[in-house]
Design an enzyme around this catalytic site. Structure first.
Site, PDB file in Angstrom:
ATOM      1  N   CYS A 178       0.625  -1.201  -0.038  1.00 12.31           N
ATOM      2  CA  CYS A 178       0.084   0.103   0.158  1.00 12.31           C
ATOM      3  C   CYS A 178       0.780   1.249   0.011  1.00 12.31           C
ATOM      4  O   CYS A 178       0.573   2.291  -0.602  1.00 12.31           O
ATOM      5  CB  CYS A 178      -0.935  -0.009   1.229  1.00 12.31           C
ATOM      6  N   CYS A 222      -6.359  -2.668   7.140  1.00 11.89           N
ATOM      7  CA  CYS A 222      -7.329  -1.841   6.842  1.00 11.89           C
ATOM      8  C   CYS A 222      -8.600  -2.358   6.533  1.00 11.89           C
ATOM      9  O   CYS A 222      -9.719  -1.944   7.219  1.00 11.89           O
ATOM     10  CB  CYS A 222      -6.758  -0.632   6.359  1.00 11.89           C
TER      11      CYS A 222
END
EC number: 2.8.1.13
Length: 361
Positions: free
Chosen positions: A99, A195
């Site tokens: 990410c 997340c």
């Protein structure tokens, strides 16, 4: 007029204070909120709406504009697809590293530059120095919170366009700044875990995307002890959730995952936290993403982490052999996990890292 900096606003306390610090230093500061996951609108995944509201509230308090952008497609294509493919192979990936590499310091950086930014900034606990078009990465002052492990795959060129405002502060200092400023995020809990899974149980989440293949759990001696739910649900060194306690003729010591045989779909376990099968003398990693000019200095003696927050471990990196490197440690390492990352250090500098491919016992 000082440079224009666009801060990645997550809705958390770290990025909130990062924006304030930059404003105090005289930069032209703007915020940007990234939405990286679409499926949080109708269930209990990441509370993106709450995070956006907090980011907007902080920007209002600091009197800076807030941009929003949706990187869900980029995240799915560049991060989540890899995450699933690794689990399908029985490995344990780390999506945070990808990410940062693909979204925060690539898609976000390019978007910010198109908005006229000279630099981006984030609330990561890290430091960097900039020499021309190259950035070098260093550990944060707060060693407990240092996030260079997750940043090792970022391109040096991207680091040269990045500011880490909170790298010289500790977490308690950041919280105190936020409290004194009356920022709405001053007492907000740190986000933990992956997340896009949020509060959902990991097994439930993976089952939505990958077909689980149950198989046998065996001792290192080959005795069948039970059945696993699918190799993707287990990681090396895992103790909980094996469901094989109270076996006849075995001690009361807990069982640990020590190996996964993908070909036979077998999970191997052993008793005792100090079992030799839990330890490895070294590993084989893929091509190293270098953040410093050490590529031509192999073999190299330095330090490494094979997981976040691990104490630095002395090791030696071999020259490449078919794009693979052998890394041998000074002392045996516990639960090295293929699919995770090994990250290299020399004192406070992060040298780079690579994906762990195989264990050397």
């Amino acid at each position: 007029m000082k440079a224009k900096v666009i801060v990645g606003m997550s809705g958390g306390v770290d990025s909130s204070v990062a924006a304030w610090l930059l404003k105090e230093q005289g930069y032209q500061v703007e915020g940007l909120f990234m939405k990286n996951w679409e499926q949080d609108d109708h269930n209990d995944f990441c509370p993106a709406a709450k995070d956006l509201a907090d980011a907007q509230a902080v920007c209002n308090q600091l009197r800076i504009p807030l941009h929003t952008v949706n990187f869900s497609k980029e995240y799915w294509d560049r991060v989540f697809a890899y995450f699933l493919s690794e689990y399908e192979k029985g490995r344990t990936p780390n999506p945070d590293v990808l990410c940062n590499k693909e979204i925060k310091f690539n898609a976000f950086l390019n978007h910010a530059l198109n908005l006229g930014a000279d630099y981006i900034a984030t609330g990561h606990y890290a430091k960097n120095t900039i020499e021309g078009s190259i950035g070098y990465l260093f550990k944060a002052k707060d060693r407990e919170k240092d996030q260079t492990y997750f940043l090792h795959a970022v391109e040096p060129e991207a680091l040269s366009k990045t500011i880490f405002p909170i790298g010289d502060f500790t977490k308690p200092q950041i919280r105190e700044f936020a409290k004194q400023l009356g920022l709405v995020t001053h007492a907000k809990k740190d986000s933990t875990g992956i997340c896009f899974i949020g509060e959902k149980r990991f097994k439930t989440f993976l089952n939505e995307f990958i077909l689980a293949k149950p198989g046998e759990i065996k001792s290192t001696g080959g005795k069948t002890l039970g059945q696993h739910d699918g190799l993707m649900f287990y990681t090396l060194g895992q103790r909980q959730g094996l469901g094989i306690g109270g076996l006849q003729n075995s001690t009361d010591e807990p069982w640990y995952v020590v190996d996964k045989d993908i070909a036979s779909n077998t999970l191997y376990v052993a008793q005792g936290s100090q079992h030799p099968m839990l330890y490895s003398q070294g590993l084989i990693c893929g091509p190293i993403h270098w953040l410093a000019d050490y590529e031509n200095h192999l073999p190299l003696t330095c330090f490494a982490k094979t997981r976040y927050r691990q104490t630095d471990q002395a090791c030696m990196i071999s020259p490449p052999d078919n794009n693979l490197h052998y890394v041998i440690f000074s002392s045996p390492q516990r639960a090295i996990t293929p699919g995770q990352f090994i990250v290299f250090y020399e004192k406070n500098q992060c040298l780079g890292g690579a994906t762990i491919e195989q264990i050397i016992r």
